[in-house]
Design an enzyme around this catalytic site. Structure first.
Site, PDB file in Angstrom:
ATOM      1  N   ASP A  46       0.855  -1.185   0.000  1.00  0.00           N
ATOM      2  CA  ASP A  46       0.000   0.000   0.000  1.00  0.00           C
ATOM      3  C   ASP A  46       0.892   1.237   0.000  1.00  0.00           C
ATOM      4  O   ASP A  46       1.703   1.415   0.910  1.00  0.00           O
ATOM      5  CB  ASP A  46      -0.884  -0.057   1.250  1.00  0.00           C
ATOM      6  N   ASN A  63      -7.716  11.951 -10.075  1.00  0.00           N
ATOM      7  CA  ASN A  63      -8.623  12.301 -11.166  1.00  0.00           C
ATOM      8  C   ASN A  63      -8.463  13.802 -11.403  1.00  0.00           C
ATOM      9  O   ASN A  63      -7.863  14.503 -10.592  1.00  0.00           O
ATOM     10  CB  ASN A  63     -10.079  11.906 -10.848  1.00  0.00           C
ATOM     11  N   GLY A 114      -9.724   4.135  -5.209  1.00  0.00           N
ATOM     12  CA  GLY A 114      -8.397   3.571  -5.403  1.00  0.00           C
ATOM     13  C   GLY A 114      -7.313   4.347  -4.672  1.00  0.00           C
ATOM     14  O   GLY A 114      -7.488   4.774  -3.529  1.00  0.00           O
ATOM     15  N   VAL A 115      -6.168   4.516  -5.335  1.00  0.00           N
ATOM     16  CA  VAL A 115      -5.028   5.224  -4.754  1.00  0.00           C
ATOM     17  C   VAL A 115      -5.427   6.632  -4.339  1.00  0.00           C
ATOM     18  O   VAL A 115      -5.066   7.103  -3.257  1.00  0.00           O
ATOM     19  CB  VAL A 115      -3.850   5.279  -5.768  1.00  0.00           C
ATOM     20  N   ASP A 116      -6.170   7.312  -5.188  1.00  0.00           N
ATOM     21  CA  ASP A 116      -6.583   8.691  -4.922  1.00  0.00           C
ATOM     22  C   ASP A 116      -7.346   8.787  -3.599  1.00  0.00           C
ATOM     23  O   ASP A 116      -7.028   9.613  -2.741  1.00  0.00           O
ATOM     24  CB  ASP A 116      -7.442   9.184  -6.086  1.00  0.00           C
ATOM     25  N   SER A 132      -3.065   4.604 -13.955  1.00  0.00           N
ATOM     26  CA  SER A 132      -4.073   4.248 -14.965  1.00  0.00           C
ATOM     27  C   SER A 132      -4.412   2.759 -15.038  1.00  0.00           C
ATOM     28  O   SER A 132      -5.260   2.369 -15.834  1.00  0.00           O
ATOM     29  CB  SER A 132      -3.693   4.742 -16.369  1.00  0.00           C
ATOM     30  N   GLY A 144      -5.765   0.855 -12.679  1.00  0.00           N
ATOM     31  CA  GLY A 144      -6.898   0.458 -11.846  1.00  0.00           C
ATOM     32  C   GLY A 144      -8.193   0.699 -12.586  1.00  0.00           C
ATOM     33  O   GLY A 144      -8.428   0.120 -13.653  1.00  0.00           O
ATOM     34  N   VAL A 145      -9.005   1.593 -12.044  1.00  0.00           N
ATOM     35  CA  VAL A 145     -10.318   1.851 -12.646  1.00  0.00           C
ATOM     36  C   VAL A 145     -10.208   2.468 -14.045  1.00  0.00           C
ATOM     37  O   VAL A 145     -11.170   2.415 -14.802  1.00  0.00           O
ATOM     38  CB  VAL A 145     -11.215   2.741 -11.743  1.00  0.00           C
ATOM     39  N   TYR A 146      -9.038   3.016 -14.407  1.00  0.00           N
ATOM     40  CA  TYR A 146      -8.871   3.578 -15.742  1.00  0.00           C
ATOM     41  C   TYR A 146      -8.579   2.511 -16.791  1.00  0.00           C
ATOM     42  O   TYR A 146      -8.464   2.810 -17.974  1.00  0.00           O
ATOM     43  CB  TYR A 146      -7.800   4.658 -15.753  1.00  0.00           C
TER      44      TYR A 146
END
Length: 172
Positions: free
Chosen positions: A11, A27, A35-37, A125, A127-129
Site C-alpha cells: 500500500d 482524477n 483507489g489510490v486517490d 491508470s 486500476g479503474v482507468y
C-alpha cells in the site's frame, strides 16, 4: 542520472520507509476519489484536500489535465509532498501511451523543482482507468529510465501480484 529502481509490494500510503514524494494517481478534479486517490486523501488527511481545493480555486479552475502533475503537502503521509498526476483512461481505439508516459515525466519534473530525491509511484491508470497492467508497468519503467531527472530513488509500489510481476519483467 539514472535513478535506482525498486519494486515494492503493498500500500503506497503505508510504506515501510519515508520518501520525499508519494505520487497520487488522481482524477482531474483533484478532490479525492477511489483507489489510490481515495486512499491518499483518507490517510493523508484534510490538509491534502485543502491544498487541492486551493489549486482548483486558483491555478487549476478546470482541474488538472491528463499527463500533467502538480504538488501539494503530504499531510499525515510519511513524505514531504504528494505529486498528483492524472493518467489517461485506456482506449482500445486510441493510443494514449504518450499521455501515460507524460505522467511519469511530469512527476519527475515536479520532483526536481521541489528538490526531491526519492519518489514512490503507484501503477498509474491500471486500476479503474483500465490500462492493461503489463503495458502500464512497461511504460512506467521505460519512461523513468529515460526521463532526465535528479531523483536518486524510484519506488514502484505494486498493489497486486500482477503489478509486481509487470514491474519486475520491465526492469532491465
Amino acid at each position: 542520472m539514472t535513478p535506482a529502481l525498486e519494486v515494492v509490494r503493498g500500500d503506497i500510503t503505508a510504506l515501510d520507509r519515508s520518501v520525499d514524494v508519494i505520487v497520487n494517481a488522481a482524477n482531474s478534479g483533484l478532490l479525492g476519489g477511489c483507489g489510490v486517490d481515495g486512499a491518499i486523501h483518507r490517510v493523508g488527511g484534510p490538509d491534502i484536500l485543502t491544498a487541492c481545493r486551493e489549486l482548483r480555486a486558483g491555478a487549476l479552475p478546470d482541474g488538472l489535465p491528463a499527463g500533467q502533475a502538480v504538488a501539494t503537502t503530504a499531510g499525515r503521509l510519511d513524505a514531504r509532498w504528494v505529486v498528483h498526476t492524472v493518467g489517461p483512461v485506456w482506449s482500445a481505439s486510441t493510443d494514449l501511451s504518450e499521455t501515460l508516459a507524460s505522467c511519469y515525466r511530469e512527476t519527475l519534473r515536479v520532483c526536481d523543482e521541489l528538490g526531491a530525491t526519492s519518489v514512490a509511484f503507484p501503477t498509474i491508470s491500471a486500476g479503474v482507468y483500465g490500462w492493461p497492467m503489463d503495458e502500464a508497468t512497461r511504460i512506467a519503467v521505460q519512461t523513468v529510465l529515460t526521463a532526465p531527472s535528479q531523483v536518486e530513488l524510484v519506488l514502484f509500489v505494486a498493489f497486486s501480484a500482477q503489478a509486481e510481476r509487470g514491474y519486475r519483467a520491465a526492469l532491465p
